[in-house]
Design an enzyme around this catalytic site. Structure first.
Site, short mmCIF file in Angstrom:
data_model
loop_
_atom_site.label_atom_id
_atom_site.label_comp_id
_atom_site.label_asym_id
_atom_site.label_seq_id
_atom_site.Cartn_x
_atom_site.Cartn_y
_atom_site.Cartn_z
N MET A 304 0.83 -1.20 0.00
CA MET A 304 0.00 0.00 0.00
C MET A 304 0.87 1.26 0.00
SD MET A 304 -2.77 0.78 2.96
CE MET A 304 -3.50 2.39 3.16
N GLN A 307 2.27 1.91 -3.43
CA GLN A 307 1.26 2.51 -4.30
C GLN A 307 1.09 3.99 -3.97
OE1 GLN A 307 -0.46 1.76 -6.91
NE2 GLN A 307 -1.86 3.52 -6.88
N GLU A 308 1.18 4.33 -2.70
CA GLU A 308 0.99 5.72 -2.28
C GLU A 308 2.18 6.61 -2.64
OE1 GLU A 308 -1.52 7.22 -1.19
OE2 GLU A 308 -2.88 5.76 -0.29
N SER A 309 3.40 6.11 -2.39
CA SER A 309 4.55 7.02 -2.46
C SER A 309 5.79 6.43 -3.11
CB SER A 309 4.94 7.43 -1.04
OG SER A 309 5.42 6.30 -0.31
N TYR A 434 -6.37 1.63 -7.73
CA TYR A 434 -5.60 1.66 -6.49
C TYR A 434 -5.59 0.28 -5.83
CZ TYR A 434 -4.51 3.22 -1.66
OH TYR A 434 -3.98 3.40 -0.41
#
Length: 477
Positions: A304, A307-309, A434
């Site tokens: 996760m 995917q975010e950063s 996402y």
């Protein structure tokens, strides 16, 4: 008798089929009645990514879950007999040592002469596979190197058909290796080509992005279960009814989505960069992911965060969310996070926030759906997720199943739908992407952690891990 009691499970059509089959076959009892009386369904399969293998919590696999569902439908115990190759498996069905073969079998004319098949529940095509960077084979006549396939497979049968028109076509067959091993031989350049089914290849390319597709060797074919051709049709009738039910109630679609839904798109560059980052960057942060994951799998939280950063503590979006877990300022304040740019605090905050979202998903929703719902909420907000669930219910879908709700998330961009919701317009397509991306990253991390654990290991967090270039002030209203 057990069979008399269990027959109440079947519809009138299924029951009449069973009675007719039993009356018209004097050579032996009904194949279904024998299963019910014994209280056991004997299912043959092969070891593999999409069929059956022993995971950390027990048996898993797409075929295994389907077979387990069929046994439950019949009210009997499931016994799985896994084999290493199809040449060992087929005789067991022919000799009536098995009731069914559930091994991702493609239905072709040669097999239809030997077995009866249930309904097709998936469609796959056969792909010629070679290693990225090697000469691209465009058709069967352009193959110049060593080609190997599994003996007894549909791939072997397809090649024999090609050979009738291409007498110079040569290949090798093996009983000693499975599909995954052949693909690894291609990667190691010990083999030039092999052939793989499209669904298995989709899984493997998340691990080995250098696997490239030359061309489709066959058009799409049905995947179905095989039963003995010489037995009556009672078990086949029950099988047809079972697949009809799980197709209607959404269970089949949910299982297909669980194993394959997030793999429909493949991005070579993204997959390669993720594996590289997992080896070079993730070990620096792994102790914090493990420390703050709580009841969650640390690898999921890490996926996760990527995917975010992309595991960059400095990350910042145009909307103002920041840090490795891309927290909003308000969320960070609620969680007691003083600096979103501090990777430890960010990971801690993101893991706690995801856990909180999981708790807010209705208890009746089971895994993995509740997890996908929580991830979508992290991206789009719980309110918009609830809007999508309401739309799903209005349209006679199942608001508790991700496979149905993600369709309605896409509708949150359409005015005719979002104007009827509480929270209005939302970029639901981004939430779906996402979740799919995180699922792909997570699958790859699990594989890396299990197969190459030393790569992801880091004994201690280096002192220079905090890499933000500017401090974030304490959050104050």
């Amino acid at each position: 008798m057990r069979s008399t009691l269990i027959l109440r499970r079947f519809s009138l059509i299924g029951l009449l089929t069973l009675l007719l089959c039993s009356c018209n076959d004097d050579r032996h009892a009904s194949s279904l009645a024998e299963v019910l009386d014994a209280g056991v369904l004997k299912v043959g399969t092969t070891y593999g990514l999409t069929t059956y293998y022993n995971g950390a919590t027990g048996p898993v696999g797409f075929e295994y879950e389907l077979a387990d569902g069929f046994a439950n439908y019949l009210g009997v115990k499931l016994e799985v007999f896994p084999y290493y190759n199809l040449n060992e498996l087929f005789p067991q069905l022919q000799n009536q040592h098995l009731d069914i073969i559930a091994a991702g079998l493609s239905v072709n004319p040669d097999r239809q002469q030997k077995f009866k098949f249930g309904p097709g529940y998936q469609r796959v095509s056969e792909k010629l596979v070679f290693k990225q960077g090697k000469e691209w084979p465009r058709d069967i006549s352009s193959l110049t190197g060593n080609l190997m396939v599994i003996s007894g497979s549909s791939h072997s049968q397809t090649l024999h058909e090609y050979q009738q028109q291409n007498s110079g076509l040569n290949w090798q067959e093996t009983d000693d290796k499975d599909m995954e091993e052949l693909l690894e031989l291609v990667l190691a350049e010990q083999l030039d080509y092999t052939i793989a089914d499209s669904n298995i290849l989709a899984l493997m390319r998340r691990r080995y992005p250098e696997l490239s597709i030359g061309f489709s060797v066959s058009p799409e074919q049905n995947i179905a279960w095989a039963v003995n051709k010489d037995r009556d049709d009672s078990l086949l009738a029950a099988l047809i009814e079972y697949f009809g039910i799980i197709q209607t109630n959404g269970i089949l679609a949910a299982l297909e989505d669980k194993y394959f839904g997030h793999l429909r798109q493949f991005n070579y560059v993204d997959t390669r960069e993720f594996i590289k980052a997992a080896r070079e960057v993730l070990p620096k942060f792994r102790p914090w992911f493990e420390s703050y994951a709580g009841d969650l799998d640390w690898r999921l939280v890490a996926a996760m965060s990527y995917q975010e950063s992309h595991w960059k503590p400095n990350a910042k979006s145009v909307t103002g969310v920041r840090g490795m877990m891309m927290l909003t300022q308000a969320t960070a304040k609620d969680l007691g996070i003083l600096s979103r740019l501090d990777p430890e605090q960010s990971i801690k905050g993101g893991a706690i926030y995801l856990a909180n979202l999981l708790q807010r998903i209705p208890d009746r929703i089971g895994y993995p759906d509740r997890l996908w719902f929580a991830l979508a909420s992290y991206n789009i907000g719980l309110g918009h997720l609830e809007d999508a669930r309401v739309l799903t219910d209005r349209q006679d879908g199942n608001p508790d199943m991700w496979v149905d709700v993600k369709i309605r998330l896409l509708q949150l961009r359409q005015k005719k739908h979002y104007k009827t919701t509480v929270y209005g317009y939302a970029r639901g397509n981004e939430a779906v992407a996402y979740v799919d991306n995180i699922r792909r990253y997570y699958d790859t991390l699990v594989w890396l952690d299990e197969q190459q654990p030393q790569i992801l290991k880091q004994d201690e967090i280096p002192t220079d891990t905090v890499m933000h270039s500017e401090p974030e002030p304490v959050i104050v209203e």
